[in-house]
Motif scaffolding. Structure first.
Motif, PDB file in Angstrom:
ATOM      1  N   ILE A   6      -0.558 -10.519  -6.481  1.00  0.00           N
ATOM      2  CA  ILE A   6      -0.718  -9.136  -6.032  1.00  0.00           C
ATOM      3  C   ILE A   6      -0.903  -8.252  -7.255  1.00  0.00           C
ATOM      4  CG2 ILE A   6       0.420  -7.200  -4.899  1.00  0.00           C
ATOM      5  CD1 ILE A   6       1.679  -9.166  -2.989  1.00  0.00           C
ATOM      6  N   PRO A   7      -2.008  -7.503  -7.327  1.00  0.00           N
ATOM      7  CA  PRO A   7      -2.265  -6.690  -8.518  1.00  0.00           C
ATOM      8  C   PRO A   7      -1.233  -5.572  -8.681  1.00  0.00           C
ATOM      9  CG  PRO A   7      -3.960  -6.314  -6.859  1.00  0.00           C
ATOM     10  CD  PRO A   7      -3.076  -7.398  -6.347  1.00  0.00           C
ATOM     11  N   ILE A   8      -0.946  -5.259  -9.931  1.00  0.00           N
ATOM     12  CA  ILE A   8       0.003  -4.191 -10.254  1.00  0.00           C
ATOM     13  C   ILE A   8      -0.803  -2.984 -10.720  1.00  0.00           C
ATOM     14  CG2 ILE A   8       1.921  -3.520 -11.748  1.00  0.00           C
ATOM     15  CD1 ILE A   8       2.552  -6.521 -12.005  1.00  0.00           C
ATOM     16  N   ASN A   9      -0.467  -1.812 -10.209  1.00  0.00           N
ATOM     17  CA  ASN A   9      -1.125  -0.553 -10.579  1.00  0.00           C
ATOM     18  C   ASN A   9      -2.643  -0.626 -10.392  1.00  0.00           C
ATOM     19  OD1 ASN A   9       1.398   0.397 -11.234  1.00  0.00           O
ATOM     20  ND2 ASN A   9       1.142   0.081 -13.417  1.00  0.00           N
ATOM     21  N   HIS A  10      -3.066  -1.111  -9.251  1.00  0.00           N
ATOM     22  CA  HIS A  10      -4.495  -1.186  -8.938  1.00  0.00           C
ATOM     23  C   HIS A  10      -5.103   0.213  -9.020  1.00  0.00           C
ATOM     24  CE1 HIS A  10      -8.141  -1.804  -6.528  1.00  0.00           C
ATOM     25  NE2 HIS A  10      -8.015  -3.084  -6.856  1.00  0.00           N
ATOM     26  N   PRO A  11      -6.325   0.349  -9.525  1.00  0.00           N
ATOM     27  CA  PRO A  11      -6.920   1.681  -9.667  1.00  0.00           C
ATOM     28  C   PRO A  11      -7.027   2.455  -8.349  1.00  0.00           C
ATOM     29  CG  PRO A  11      -8.250   0.045 -10.814  1.00  0.00           C
ATOM     30  CD  PRO A  11      -7.171  -0.694 -10.091  1.00  0.00           C
ATOM     31  N   LEU A  12      -7.161   1.767  -7.225  1.00  0.00           N
ATOM     32  CA  LEU A  12      -7.255   2.432  -5.928  1.00  0.00           C
ATOM     33  C   LEU A  12      -5.904   2.526  -5.212  1.00  0.00           C
ATOM     34  CD1 LEU A  12     -10.616   0.978  -4.583  1.00  0.00           C
ATOM     35  CD2 LEU A  12     -10.168   3.254  -5.502  1.00  0.00           C
ATOM     36  N   ARG A  13      -4.823   2.325  -5.935  1.00  0.00           N
ATOM     37  CA  ARG A  13      -3.496   2.366  -5.332  1.00  0.00           C
ATOM     38  C   ARG A  13      -3.228   3.666  -4.585  1.00  0.00           C
ATOM     39  NH1 ARG A  13       1.916   3.409  -7.033  1.00  0.00           N
ATOM     40  NH2 ARG A  13       1.149   4.201  -8.998  1.00  0.00           N
ATOM     41  N   PRO A  14      -3.561   4.843  -5.123  1.00  0.00           N
ATOM     42  CA  PRO A  14      -3.315   6.079  -4.366  1.00  0.00           C
ATOM     43  C   PRO A  14      -4.107   6.131  -3.057  1.00  0.00           C
ATOM     44  CG  PRO A  14      -3.695   6.588  -6.675  1.00  0.00           C
ATOM     45  CD  PRO A  14      -4.014   5.138  -6.493  1.00  0.00           C
ATOM     46  N   PHE A  15      -5.322   5.600  -3.073  1.00  0.00           N
ATOM     47  CA  PHE A  15      -6.127   5.577  -1.852  1.00  0.00           C
ATOM     48  C   PHE A  15      -5.473   4.698  -0.794  1.00  0.00           C
ATOM     49  CE2 PHE A  15      -9.356   3.255   0.602  1.00  0.00           C
ATOM     50  CZ  PHE A  15      -9.863   4.307   1.344  1.00  0.00           C
ATOM     51  N   TYR A  16      -5.046   3.501  -1.187  1.00  0.00           N
ATOM     52  CA  TYR A  16      -4.412   2.596  -0.226  1.00  0.00           C
ATOM     53  C   TYR A  16      -3.101   3.175   0.300  1.00  0.00           C
ATOM     54  CZ  TYR A  16      -7.806  -0.982  -1.417  1.00  0.00           C
ATOM     55  OH  TYR A  16      -8.966  -1.673  -1.596  1.00  0.00           O
ATOM     56  N   ARG A  17      -2.352   3.827  -0.568  1.00  0.00           N
ATOM     57  CA  ARG A  17      -1.118   4.470  -0.126  1.00  0.00           C
ATOM     58  C   ARG A  17      -1.420   5.561   0.885  1.00  0.00           C
ATOM     59  NH1 ARG A  17       2.117   7.612  -4.053  1.00  0.00           N
ATOM     60  NH2 ARG A  17       3.226   8.657  -2.427  1.00  0.00           N
ATOM     61  N   ALA A  18      -2.483   6.323   0.662  1.00  0.00           N
ATOM     62  CA  ALA A  18      -2.874   7.380   1.594  1.00  0.00           C
ATOM     63  C   ALA A  18      -3.317   6.796   2.934  1.00  0.00           C
ATOM     64  CB  ALA A  18      -3.978   8.231   0.989  1.00  0.00           C
ATOM     65  N   VAL A  19      -4.014   5.666   2.902  1.00  0.00           N
ATOM     66  CA  VAL A  19      -4.436   5.019   4.150  1.00  0.00           C
ATOM     67  C   VAL A  19      -3.216   4.603   4.962  1.00  0.00           C
ATOM     68  CG1 VAL A  19      -5.537   2.938   5.092  1.00  0.00           C
ATOM     69  CG2 VAL A  19      -6.694   4.270   3.326  1.00  0.00           C
ATOM     70  N   SER A  20      -2.226   3.998   4.306  1.00  0.00           N
ATOM     71  CA  SER A  20      -1.028   3.587   5.048  1.00  0.00           C
ATOM     72  C   SER A  20      -0.248   4.802   5.544  1.00  0.00           C
ATOM     73  CB  SER A  20      -0.138   2.690   4.191  1.00  0.00           C
ATOM     74  OG  SER A  20       0.459   3.428   3.146  1.00  0.00           O
ATOM     75  N   GLY A  21      -0.211   5.866   4.757  1.00  0.00           N
ATOM     76  CA  GLY A  21       0.450   7.089   5.212  1.00  0.00           C
ATOM     77  C   GLY A  21      -0.254   7.688   6.416  1.00  0.00           C
ATOM     78  N   LEU A  22      -1.589   7.675   6.405  1.00  0.00           N
ATOM     79  CA  LEU A  22      -2.360   8.173   7.537  1.00  0.00           C
ATOM     80  C   LEU A  22      -2.117   7.324   8.782  1.00  0.00           C
ATOM     81  CD1 LEU A  22      -4.455  10.275   8.426  1.00  0.00           C
ATOM     82  CD2 LEU A  22      -6.217   8.634   7.764  1.00  0.00           C
ATOM     83  N   CYS A  23      -2.027   6.012   8.610  1.00  0.00           N
ATOM     84  CA  CYS A  23      -1.708   5.126   9.737  1.00  0.00           C
ATOM     85  C   CYS A  23      -0.330   5.456  10.296  1.00  0.00           C
ATOM     86  CB  CYS A  23      -1.762   3.666   9.305  1.00  0.00           C
ATOM     87  SG  CYS A  23      -3.431   3.049   8.983  1.00  0.00           S
ATOM     88  N   GLY A  24       0.631   5.715   9.401  1.00  0.00           N
ATOM     89  CA  GLY A  24       1.974   6.093   9.851  1.00  0.00           C
ATOM     90  C   GLY A  24       1.977   7.388  10.620  1.00  0.00           C
ATOM     91  N   VAL A  25       1.233   8.381  10.140  1.00  0.00           N
ATOM     92  CA  VAL A  25       1.156   9.663  10.845  1.00  0.00           C
ATOM     93  C   VAL A  25       0.482   9.487  12.205  1.00  0.00           C
ATOM     94  CG1 VAL A  25       0.092  11.955  10.765  1.00  0.00           C
ATOM     95  CG2 VAL A  25       1.265  11.059   8.758  1.00  0.00           C
ATOM     96  N   LEU A  26      -0.558   8.647  12.276  1.00  0.00           N
ATOM     97  CA  LEU A  26      -1.232   8.382  13.543  1.00  0.00           C
ATOM     98  C   LEU A  26      -0.278   7.732  14.544  1.00  0.00           C
ATOM     99  CD1 LEU A  26      -3.931   8.299  15.136  1.00  0.00           C
ATOM    100  CD2 LEU A  26      -4.230   6.007  14.217  1.00  0.00           C
ATOM    101  N   ILE A  27       0.472   6.736  14.105  1.00  0.00           N
ATOM    102  CA  ILE A  27       1.429   6.069  14.993  1.00  0.00           C
ATOM    103  C   ILE A  27       2.524   7.044  15.419  1.00  0.00           C
ATOM    104  CG2 ILE A  27       3.174   4.255  15.138  1.00  0.00           C
ATOM    105  CD1 ILE A  27       1.391   2.584  13.288  1.00  0.00           C
ATOM    106  N   LEU A  28       2.990   7.862  14.493  1.00  0.00           N
ATOM    107  CA  LEU A  28       4.010   8.859  14.805  1.00  0.00           C
ATOM    108  C   LEU A  28       3.493   9.869  15.822  1.00  0.00           C
ATOM    109  CD1 LEU A  28       6.866   9.888  14.094  1.00  0.00           C
ATOM    110  CD2 LEU A  28       5.815  11.210  12.265  1.00  0.00           C
ATOM    111  N   ALA A  29       2.267  10.360  15.637  1.00  0.00           N
ATOM    112  CA  ALA A  29       1.687  11.305  16.588  1.00  0.00           C
ATOM    113  C   ALA A  29       1.525  10.671  17.966  1.00  0.00           C
ATOM    114  CB  ALA A  29       0.336  11.806  16.073  1.00  0.00           C
ATOM    115  N   PHE A  30       1.082   9.417  17.993  1.00  0.00           N
ATOM    116  CA  PHE A  30       0.967   8.712  19.267  1.00  0.00           C
ATOM    117  C   PHE A  30       2.323   8.610  19.948  1.00  0.00           C
ATOM    118  CE2 PHE A  30       1.700   4.572  21.295  1.00  0.00           C
ATOM    119  CZ  PHE A  30       0.921   4.743  22.427  1.00  0.00           C
ATOM    120  N   GLY A  31       3.355   8.265  19.183  1.00  0.00           N
ATOM    121  CA  GLY A  31       4.688   8.135  19.763  1.00  0.00           C
ATOM    122  C   GLY A  31       5.207   9.446  20.329  1.00  0.00           C
ATOM    123  N   VAL A  32       5.002  10.536  19.599  1.00  0.00           N
ATOM    124  CA  VAL A  32       5.464  11.840  20.084  1.00  0.00           C
ATOM    125  C   VAL A  32       4.698  12.246  21.338  1.00  0.00           C
ATOM    126  CG1 VAL A  32       5.547  14.297  19.511  1.00  0.00           C
ATOM    127  CG2 VAL A  32       6.300  12.612  17.839  1.00  0.00           C
TER     128      VAL A  32
END
Length: 157
Positions: free
Chosen positions: A4-30
Motif C-alpha cells: 500500500i503506497p504511503i503519501n500517494h500524490p492523490l491522497r487528498p483526492f481519495y480522502r475527499a471521495v471517501s468523505g463524499l461517500c460518507g456524506v451521501l450515506i449519511l444523507a440517505f440515512g437521515v
C-alpha cells in the motif's frame, strides 16, 4: 500491507471521495429515517429515499456508517486510512449479503437491487480510497517512490 503506497500524490483526492461517500450515506440515512417515521422498524413497505428502498432499521445503520466515514474524512491521517480500508469491506459484504437475501424473508432492511448496486459501488470507491490514502513519514514515502521508479536497488535481507 507493504504494497500500500504511503503519501500517494492523490491522497487528498481519495480522502475527499471517501468523505463524499460518507456524506451521501449519511444523507440517505437521515432522509430514510424521516420517510420511514411511523412505520414498523423492519417495515417491508415501499419506502424510498434517494432512489433506494429503506426502513427505519436500514436508515439508522446508514446514519452510523455514513457518520463513521465522514468522521474519518474529518480526522484524516492513518485513522482515515483504516476506516476506509476496513469500512469498505463492511460495505462490500453488505452489498453481497443484500443480493443473497433480496427475495427472501431475511431481507430485513427492505433492500432492492438498486440498494445492492449502490452499496457495492460505494464500497469499491471507499476501498480504492483505503488503498491509496495511507499517511506516513516522508522518508519511507520517498524511498518507496524511488523503488517504484527503479532508481534504487532494494536491499537484500
Amino acid at each position: 500491507m507493504a504494497h500500500i503506497p504511503i503519501n500517494h500524490p492523490l491522497r487528498p483526492f481519495y480522502r475527499a471521495v471517501s468523505g463524499l461517500c460518507g456524506v451521501l450515506i449519511l444523507a440517505f440515512g437521515v432522509m430514510g429515517a424521516i420517510a420511514s417515521t411511523g412505520d414498523d422498524f423492519f417495515s417491508r413497505e415501499s419506502i424510498w429515499a434517494l432512489w433506494m428502498r429503506t426502513n427505519m432499521a436500514f436508515s439508522l445503520v446508514s446514519i452510523l456508517i455514513g457518520a463513521v466515514l465522514a468522521a474519518g474524512y474529518v480526522i484524516g491521517g492513518d485513522l482515515s486510512h483504516w476506516i476506509n480500508y476496513y469500512g469498505s469491506w463492511v460495505l462490500l459484504a453488505g452489498g453481497l449479503a443484500g443480493i443473497a437475501v433480496l427475495r427472501t424473508d431475511l431481507n430485513i432492511f427492505n433492500w432492492s437491487m438498486v440498494n445492492a448496486i449502490v452499496w457495492l459501488v460505494i464500497g469499491t470507491l471507499v476501498l480504492t480510497a483505503g488503498l491509496y490514502d495511507k499517511a506516513g513519514p516522508p522518508e519511507p514515502a520517498r524511498t518507496e517512490g524511488a523503488l517504484r521508479r527503479n532508481q534504487v536497488t532494494p536491499a537484500k535481507g
